[in-house]
Design a protein around this motif. Structure first.
Motif, short mmCIF file in Angstrom:
data_model
loop_
_atom_site.label_atom_id
_atom_site.label_comp_id
_atom_site.label_asym_id
_atom_site.label_seq_id
_atom_site.Cartn_x
_atom_site.Cartn_y
_atom_site.Cartn_z
N ILE A 275 43.35 23.83 -10.55
CA ILE A 275 42.47 24.78 -9.87
C ILE A 275 42.82 24.84 -8.39
N GLY A 276 42.54 25.99 -7.80
CA GLY A 276 42.79 26.18 -6.39
C GLY A 276 41.54 26.63 -5.66
N TYR A 277 41.48 26.28 -4.39
CA TYR A 277 40.42 26.77 -3.50
C TYR A 277 41.04 27.88 -2.67
N TYR A 278 40.50 29.08 -2.84
CA TYR A 278 41.06 30.26 -2.18
C TYR A 278 40.07 30.81 -1.16
N ASP A 279 40.60 31.13 0.00
CA ASP A 279 39.89 31.86 1.04
C ASP A 279 40.95 32.81 1.60
N ASP A 280 41.16 33.92 0.93
CA ASP A 280 42.29 34.85 1.13
C ASP A 280 43.59 34.25 0.61
N THR A 281 43.91 33.02 0.99
CA THR A 281 45.09 32.33 0.51
C THR A 281 44.68 30.97 -0.05
#
Length: 154
Positions: free
Chosen positions: A57-63
């Motif tokens: 899983i990834g944490y995204y905030d635009d990227t």
């Protein structure tokens, strides 16, 4: 926002891992980029097939700001199935890393519960001070138990 890292998100994670490796200079770990990428892509592939024993899983905030990869193993002490965090990678220069790590771990724990799991573990390849801070953070936020790991080279 937390979301699964899919087949077309792999490059972002590879670049963040490379950046993390350059920022942290992990002692006594002979990082082999090809070996890690192969392992990581296998986890992404298992996850794409809906295997609950693989989580990327990834944490995204635009990227992509951070990611967590995990897979299960069976403890040979008691046959409990444990979700083992393989990587929890963030950009060291980001000032919101505790929030990112918290969100990633919360999602991993929820995933584990959802699929009938009861146990998780997270190791660290960082030197003692950073590993201890990481362990204390996880202990406080998720009511974990702190254990010590020793790595040697022959």
């Amino acid at each position: 926002m937390i979301r699964a890292i899919g087949q077309n998100d792999v490059l972002e994670a590879i670049l963040l891992m490379k950046q993390s490796n350059n920022q942290n200079n992990y002692k006594d770990i002979e990082y082999n980029e090809s070996a890690w990428i192969t392992f990581f892509c296998e986890l992404v592939n298992k996850q794409s097939k809906k295997d609950p024993n693989a989580l990327v899983i990834g944490y995204y905030d635009d990227t992509l700001k951070g990611f967590l990869s995990a897979s299960t193993y069976t403890s040979y002490y008691n046959n409990n199935i444990i979700m083992d965090v393989r990587d929890c990678i963030v950009d060291k220069s980001n000032k919101h890393n505790s929030k990112i790590v918290h969100e990633l771990f919360t999602h991993m724990i929820d995933h584990t519960k959802e699929h009938g799991g009861k146990y998780w573990r997270a190791d660290s390849v960082q030197e003692f001070d950073n590993a201890l801070r990481y362990g204390k953070f996880l202990k406080k936020r998720f009511n974990g138990e702190l254990h010590i790991s020793v790595r040697g080279k022959i």
